[in-house]
Write an enzyme that holds these catalytic residues in place. Structure first.
Site, PDB file in Angstrom:
ATOM      1  N   ASP A  57      16.145  71.277  46.196  1.00 27.54           N
ATOM      2  CA  ASP A  57      17.248  72.734  46.156  1.00 27.54           C
ATOM      3  C   ASP A  57      17.461  73.692  47.021  1.00 27.54           C
ATOM      4  OD1 ASP A  57      17.450  74.538  43.425  1.00 27.54           O
ATOM      5  OD2 ASP A  57      16.305  72.619  42.303  1.00 27.54           O
ATOM      6  N   HIS A 113      20.370  73.314  48.068  1.00 26.05           N
ATOM      7  CA  HIS A 113      21.433  73.612  47.262  1.00 26.05           C
ATOM      8  C   HIS A 113      21.325  75.315  47.782  1.00 26.05           C
ATOM      9  CE1 HIS A 113      20.379  71.421  43.766  1.00 26.05           C
ATOM     10  NE2 HIS A 113      21.056  70.526  44.858  1.00 26.05           N
TER      11      HIS A 113
END
Length: 394
Positions: free
Chosen positions: A218, A241
């Site tokens: 993430d 991310h």
């Protein structure tokens, strides 16, 4: 080269811990002396808590030392305030139980609560998150998941030289804390692991993160509501991310984000580069005085993005974001994009982004057809100077 210079950092740390853990080091508290066993099988949670209580009650600076070995601990909370400064020195390895429910139900694994003048030095922690991620992927009834390290209501904290593997969810969570410095970290989880943010910050002020490598599933670093005066420097991010402000707008009454700098960092094969994201719903929140500068993008999707219609799971509010985004600078950002949209500014129609500045941007598209990168603007107001490629849409 002298013998002193030839000593590695880890060997130096080992020497210090061993000296402080000796009988003559009256202010050192070795967890083994309190019953911990470094065999990787014995539950040492109570021993760690007993050692903490002794160190925390010391009237003089103290050290809780974890020697070489593998120590299994369940969810533990190290509570303050302590009577003096305290160092949590890890030479060995801390591991979670194989059964992910053992830590997943409480939401945290290793928590520090209301501790000031704390140093967490060295060592490795492994939350063994793989079985928990499998539960999430298969849509089973799973616990909420545990943050590997949580700092709650802490002040004057240093985290140095730590390696964190396979957190169930966030690796390090900083909440309601001030003057936190994190450096020389390694955070590692597979790219497909869900919600395994490297470092997450909320309602905290004066946080510095530098000289660290973050490979996760993430955001490498995420800044939630109430994050202020944050400095991020020399980060190797990817996979993951990217580095994000948000998501904001989860509720109407939430704290804003301001005075954030991300500089001198490299993003490699991340889903996004630098991003601001908010839900499309009413909110009194804001993000302002944000600077992204001196960044390298290597095959990054969405290298520069503001998204005020954030909707990761197609369950979208479909309203207008009330989060006010202003005074955001993107300066000296270069490299390659894995998508044609190298810059996207998708702002709120009721609260347009303002004060967006682009300076010295060069982002090219990795594609055999050699198509040019593009910039997309929606309700964004700002300016550009220097050489900006793709051509600014502001």
């Amino acid at each position: 080269m002298s013998k002193f210079k030839a000593i590695s950092w880890m060997h130096f740390l080992a020497l210090i811990i061993e000296l402080m853990s000796s009988p003559s080091g009256a202010l050192a508290y070795n967890v083994v002396s309190f019953g911990a066993k470094g065999d990787g099988r014995t539950d040492s949670s109570l021993a760690f808590l007993r050692a903490w209580m002794a160190a925390c009650s010391s009237v003089r600076p103290s050290t809780l030392s974890v020697p070489r070995g593998t120590f299994l601990i369940r969810s533990v909370t190290f509570t303050g305030p302590c009577r003096n400064s305290i160092q949590f020195a890890i030479l060995g390895k801390l591991v979670a139980p194989d059964n992910y429910y053992a830590i997943g139900n409480l939401g945290y694994w290793i928590q520090f609560h209301k501790v000031s003048r704390l140093s967490i030095i060295g060592g490795t922690i492994d939350a063994k998150g793989a079985r928990y991620w499998s539960c999430r992927r298969h849509g089973q009834s799973c616990p909420q998941g545990a943050r590997s390290i949580s700092l709650q209501w802490c002040n004057n904290v240093l985290v140095h030289g730590l390696t964190s593997y396979n957190s169930q969810i966030m690796n390090i969570a900083i909440n309601h804390s001030n003057k936190v410095k994190i450096q020389n970290l390694k955070i590692i989880a597979p790219s497909g692991s869900p919600n395994t943010d490297g470092i997450h910050i909320e309602y905290s002020m004066g946080v510095t993160i530098k000289d660290s490598i973050i490979k996760t599933g993430d955001d490498c670093i995420s800044l939630g509501q109430g994050s202020m005066n944050v400095w991020i420097e020399k980060i190797g991010c990817g996979p993951g991310h990217g580095i994000s402000v948000g998501s904001l707008g989860n509720s109407f009454n939430e704290g804003g984000v301001q005075n954030v700098t991300v500089t001198n960092s490299v993003f490699t094969k991340t889903q996004n580069g630098v991003r601001l994201k908010s839900w499309a719903r009413p909110s009194g929140g804001y993000a302002r005085n944000i600077v992204f500068r001196n960044l390298v993008m290597r095959n990054v999707g969405n290298p520069i993005i503001i998204d005020q219609k954030y909707c990761p799971n197609n369950i979208c509010p479909r309203q207008n974001s009330g989060v006010r985004i202003s005074q955001v600078t993107f300066k000296n950002i270069k490299g390659t994009s894995s998508t044609q949209a190298a810059m996207t500014f998708r702002c709120s129609s009721s609260n347009p982004c303002s004060g967006i500045t682009l300076q010295d941007i060069k982002l090219t598209y990795i594609n055999r057809l050699r198509r040019p990168t593009l910039a997309y603007c929606e309700n964004a107001i700002g300016s550009s100077n220097g050489k900006v490629f793709p051509r600014s849409c502001l």
